[in-house]
Design a protein around this motif. Structure first.
Motif, short mmCIF file in Angstrom:
data_model
loop_
_atom_site.label_atom_id
_atom_site.label_comp_id
_atom_site.label_asym_id
_atom_site.label_seq_id
_atom_site.Cartn_x
_atom_site.Cartn_y
_atom_site.Cartn_z
N SER A 84 0.84 -1.20 0.00
CA SER A 84 0.00 0.00 0.00
C SER A 84 0.88 1.25 0.00
N PRO A 85 0.29 2.42 -0.29
CA PRO A 85 1.07 3.66 -0.26
C PRO A 85 1.72 3.93 1.10
N SER A 86 0.99 3.72 2.20
CA SER A 86 1.59 3.98 3.51
C SER A 86 2.73 3.00 3.81
N GLU A 87 2.60 1.76 3.36
CA GLU A 87 3.69 0.79 3.53
C GLU A 87 4.90 1.18 2.69
N MET A 88 4.64 1.71 1.50
CA MET A 88 5.74 2.16 0.64
C MET A 88 6.53 3.26 1.35
N VAL A 89 5.84 4.20 1.97
CA VAL A 89 6.50 5.28 2.70
C VAL A 89 7.34 4.71 3.84
N ARG A 90 6.76 3.78 4.61
CA ARG A 90 7.51 3.14 5.72
C ARG A 90 8.72 2.37 5.21
N LEU A 91 8.55 1.67 4.10
CA LEU A 91 9.67 0.92 3.52
C LEU A 91 10.81 1.86 3.16
N LEU A 92 10.50 2.96 2.49
CA LEU A 92 11.55 3.91 2.10
C LEU A 92 12.17 4.59 3.31
N ASP A 93 11.36 4.91 4.32
CA ASP A 93 11.86 5.60 5.51
C ASP A 93 12.69 4.70 6.42
N THR A 94 12.26 3.46 6.61
CA THR A 94 12.90 2.59 7.60
C THR A 94 13.76 1.49 6.98
N GLY A 95 13.55 1.21 5.69
CA GLY A 95 14.30 0.16 5.03
C GLY A 95 13.65 -1.20 5.10
N ARG A 96 12.56 -1.34 5.87
CA ARG A 96 11.95 -2.67 6.07
C ARG A 96 10.50 -2.53 6.53
N ILE A 97 9.65 -3.39 6.00
CA ILE A 97 8.29 -3.56 6.51
C ILE A 97 8.06 -5.05 6.69
N GLU A 98 7.22 -5.39 7.66
CA GLU A 98 6.94 -6.80 7.90
C GLU A 98 5.57 -6.98 8.52
N ASP A 99 5.09 -8.20 8.43
CA ASP A 99 3.83 -8.58 9.04
C ASP A 99 3.96 -10.04 9.47
N THR A 100 3.09 -10.48 10.36
CA THR A 100 3.14 -11.84 10.88
C THR A 100 1.76 -12.46 10.85
#
Length: 126
Positions: free
Chosen positions: A15-31
């Motif tokens: 999603s767009p918000s996940e894209m922002v988090r990915l670019l800002d933090t370098g990583r996104i995850e879910d469980t």
């Protein structure tokens, strides 16, 4: 982040918000948790790093991480490109990898399409 597993392939929808988090933090995850027992879970992650030159996958027990080069992740986020695609070697042959923008569904309302990318086919006439 949505995860689709089919045969010997993995596909993430971002999603767009996940894209922002990915670019800002370098990583996104879910469980996903399968039961109440310890360890009955799978964490899936997307990471961008300058340490890799091509899309690939890392597997550890209960964790799968798809890694993409930082330059590719940044270009994908800034552009019109739908996704990043690649393969990783496995015992069963090539594991197909896809990371795609999560587009709005044309047959859903605004509430159901919250936090999605605009669908490029919206308003198109057949």
């Amino acid at each position: 982040m949505k995860l689709r597993i089919k045969g010997n392939s993995l596909r993430f929808r971002i999603s767009p918000s996940e894209m922002v988090r990915l670019l800002d933090t370098g990583r996104i995850e879910d469980t996903i948790y399968f039961s109440v027992e310890d360890g009955a879970k799978l964490t899936y992650a997307l990471k961008h790093t300058s340490d890799v030159s091509a899309i690939g996958v890392r597997y550890e027990p209960q964790m799968v991480t798809v890694e993409v080069p930082t330059v590719e992740a940044q270009a994908w986020a800034a552009g019109e490109q739908v996704g990043l695609y690649g393969e990783s070697a496995s015992r069963a042959g090539a594991l197909e990898l896809a990371i795609e923008k999560d587009f709005a569904c044309l047959d859903k309302d605004d509430e159901q399409n919250a936090d999605t990318f605009p669908n490029p086919k919206e308003g198109a006439v057949c």
